[in-house]
Scaffold this motif. Structure first.
Motif, PDB file in Angstrom:
ATOM      1  N   LEU A 116      60.635  45.399  66.561  1.00 18.05           N
ATOM      2  CA  LEU A 116      61.466  45.843  65.194  1.00 18.05           C
ATOM      3  C   LEU A 116      60.484  47.239  65.003  1.00 18.05           C
ATOM      4  N   TYR A 117      61.488  48.213  65.010  1.00 20.38           N
ATOM      5  CA  TYR A 117      61.022  49.442  64.479  1.00 20.38           C
ATOM      6  C   TYR A 117      61.592  49.998  63.202  1.00 20.38           C
ATOM      7  N   LEU A 118      60.570  50.295  62.394  1.00 24.67           N
ATOM      8  CA  LEU A 118      61.177  50.437  60.885  1.00 24.67           C
ATOM      9  C   LEU A 118      61.177  52.148  60.950  1.00 24.67           C
ATOM     10  N   THR A 119      62.205  52.621  60.554  1.00 22.89           N
ATOM     11  CA  THR A 119      62.460  54.066  60.393  1.00 22.89           C
ATOM     12  C   THR A 119      62.844  54.426  58.760  1.00 22.89           C
ATOM     13  N   LEU A 163      50.898  51.997  56.762  1.00 23.39           N
ATOM     14  CA  LEU A 163      50.361  51.145  57.335  1.00 23.39           C
ATOM     15  C   LEU A 163      50.442  49.786  56.307  1.00 23.39           C
ATOM     16  N   MET A 164      50.582  50.050  55.115  1.00 22.92           N
ATOM     17  CA  MET A 164      50.791  48.847  54.161  1.00 22.92           C
ATOM     18  C   MET A 164      52.184  48.371  54.400  1.00 22.92           C
ATOM     19  N   LEU A 165      53.208  49.118  54.585  1.00 19.75           N
ATOM     20  CA  LEU A 165      54.505  48.854  54.831  1.00 19.75           C
ATOM     21  C   LEU A 165      54.624  48.169  56.153  1.00 19.75           C
ATOM     22  N   GLU A 166      53.802  48.541  57.098  1.00 20.99           N
ATOM     23  CA  GLU A 166      53.855  47.902  58.311  1.00 20.99           C
ATOM     24  C   GLU A 166      53.263  46.464  58.440  1.00 20.99           C
ATOM     25  N   ARG A 167      52.266  46.331  57.607  1.00 19.06           N
ATOM     26  CA  ARG A 167      51.656  44.922  57.498  1.00 19.06           C
ATOM     27  C   ARG A 167      52.528  43.981  56.586  1.00 19.06           C
ATOM     28  N   GLN A 168      53.233  44.585  55.716  1.00 17.20           N
ATOM     29  CA  GLN A 168      54.275  43.809  55.074  1.00 17.20           C
ATOM     30  C   GLN A 168      55.147  43.210  55.793  1.00 17.20           C
ATOM     31  N   ALA A 169      55.949  44.002  56.653  1.00 16.33           N
ATOM     32  CA  ALA A 169      56.962  43.491  57.601  1.00 16.33           C
ATOM     33  C   ALA A 169      56.246  42.464  58.673  1.00 16.33           C
ATOM     34  N   GLN A 170      54.789  42.851  59.300  1.00 16.25           N
ATOM     35  CA  GLN A 170      54.381  42.040  60.094  1.00 16.25           C
ATOM     36  C   GLN A 170      54.235  40.568  59.378  1.00 16.25           C
ATOM     37  N   THR A 171      53.824  40.570  58.250  1.00 17.64           N
ATOM     38  CA  THR A 171      53.707  38.898  57.931  1.00 17.64           C
ATOM     39  C   THR A 171      54.868  38.314  57.742  1.00 17.64           C
ATOM     40  N   ILE A 172      56.036  38.902  57.956  1.00 13.09           N
ATOM     41  CA  ILE A 172      57.629  38.268  58.314  1.00 13.09           C
ATOM     42  C   ILE A 172      57.832  38.134  59.699  1.00 13.09           C
ATOM     43  N   PHE A 173      57.443  39.061  60.649  1.00 17.30           N
ATOM     44  CA  PHE A 173      57.859  39.670  61.753  1.00 17.30           C
ATOM     45  C   PHE A 173      56.690  40.164  62.447  1.00 17.30           C
ATOM     46  N   VAL A 220      61.178  46.833  53.821  1.00 17.80           N
ATOM     47  CA  VAL A 220      60.619  46.508  55.160  1.00 17.80           C
ATOM     48  C   VAL A 220      60.719  44.877  55.216  1.00 17.80           C
ATOM     49  N   SER A 221      60.779  44.020  53.827  1.00 14.22           N
ATOM     50  CA  SER A 221      60.948  42.754  54.207  1.00 14.22           C
ATOM     51  C   SER A 221      62.420  42.251  54.742  1.00 14.22           C
ATOM     52  N   ASN A 222      63.235  43.022  54.005  1.00 13.83           N
ATOM     53  CA  ASN A 222      64.531  42.873  54.500  1.00 13.83           C
ATOM     54  C   ASN A 222      64.972  42.767  56.175  1.00 13.83           C
ATOM     55  N   ALA A 223      64.297  44.147  56.590  1.00  9.90           N
ATOM     56  CA  ALA A 223      64.328  44.419  58.022  1.00  9.90           C
ATOM     57  C   ALA A 223      63.580  43.336  59.041  1.00  9.90           C
ATOM     58  N   ALA A 224      62.543  42.957  58.339  1.00  9.09           N
ATOM     59  CA  ALA A 224      61.558  42.005  59.137  1.00  9.09           C
ATOM     60  C   ALA A 224      62.454  40.672  59.254  1.00  9.09           C
ATOM     61  N   LYS A 225      63.112  40.041  58.080  1.00  9.80           N
ATOM     62  CA  LYS A 225      63.782  38.880  57.754  1.00  9.80           C
ATOM     63  C   LYS A 225      64.838  39.017  58.933  1.00  9.80           C
ATOM     64  N   LEU A 226      65.708  40.056  59.099  1.00 12.22           N
ATOM     65  CA  LEU A 226      66.647  40.281  59.877  1.00 12.22           C
ATOM     66  C   LEU A 226      66.180  39.992  61.322  1.00 12.22           C
ATOM     67  N   ALA A 227      65.261  40.742  61.689  1.00 14.80           N
ATOM     68  CA  ALA A 227      64.669  40.804  63.091  1.00 14.80           C
ATOM     69  C   ALA A 227      64.179  39.260  63.361  1.00 14.80           C
TER      70      ALA A 227
END
Length: 121
Positions: free
Chosen positions: A81-84, A97-107, A66-73
């Motif tokens: 960003l929609y994570l699939t 939700l934990m994964l979503e929050r991890q991504a949201q800390t970056i994006f 999720v952090s790779n995708a968020a950094k790219l976004a």
């Protein structure tokens, strides 16, 4: 027309409106072309099979976290960003939700999505 008239098709069209630009990345690890491909898109749909911190496994099996995708976004300046393609190991809603929050800390505009979800972006 048969009677010699010419009809301009543009006269019966509504004014053009801008569409949405979408970039889709599936089963991939980070690559240099990704930022250019996703640059300024309205939506980035990106597989995020693993949680942040599991980069070693993700690289080995050609998947992203999720952090790779968020950094790219973030780097590509996308709007949403929609994570699939989340791993089956994250089946509980709280895990997702934990994964979503991890991504949201970056994006912050990150969302874990599922099959048949519908969004108005």
């Amino acid at each position: 027309m048969d009677d010699g008239r010419t009809i301009d098709g543009k006269a019966s069209l509504s004014p053009p409106k801008k569409g949405r630009e979408v970039a889709i990345f599936g089963d991939t690890k980070a690559c240099p072309q990704a930022v250019r491909t996703a640059q300024n898109t309205d939506v980035l749909a990106h597989e995020a099979t693993f949680a942040a911190g599991d980069e070693k496994t993700a690289k080995r099996v050609f998947h992203s976290t999720v952090s790779n995708a968020a950094k790219l976004a973030l780097q590509a300046n996308v709007k949403q960003l929609y994570l699939t393609h989340i791993s089956a190991r994250y089946t509980e809603e709280e895990q997702r939700l934990m994964l979503e929050r991890q991504a949201q800390t970056i994006f912050p505009a990150s969302k874990v999505v599922g099959d048949f979800d519908v969004f108005d972006t």
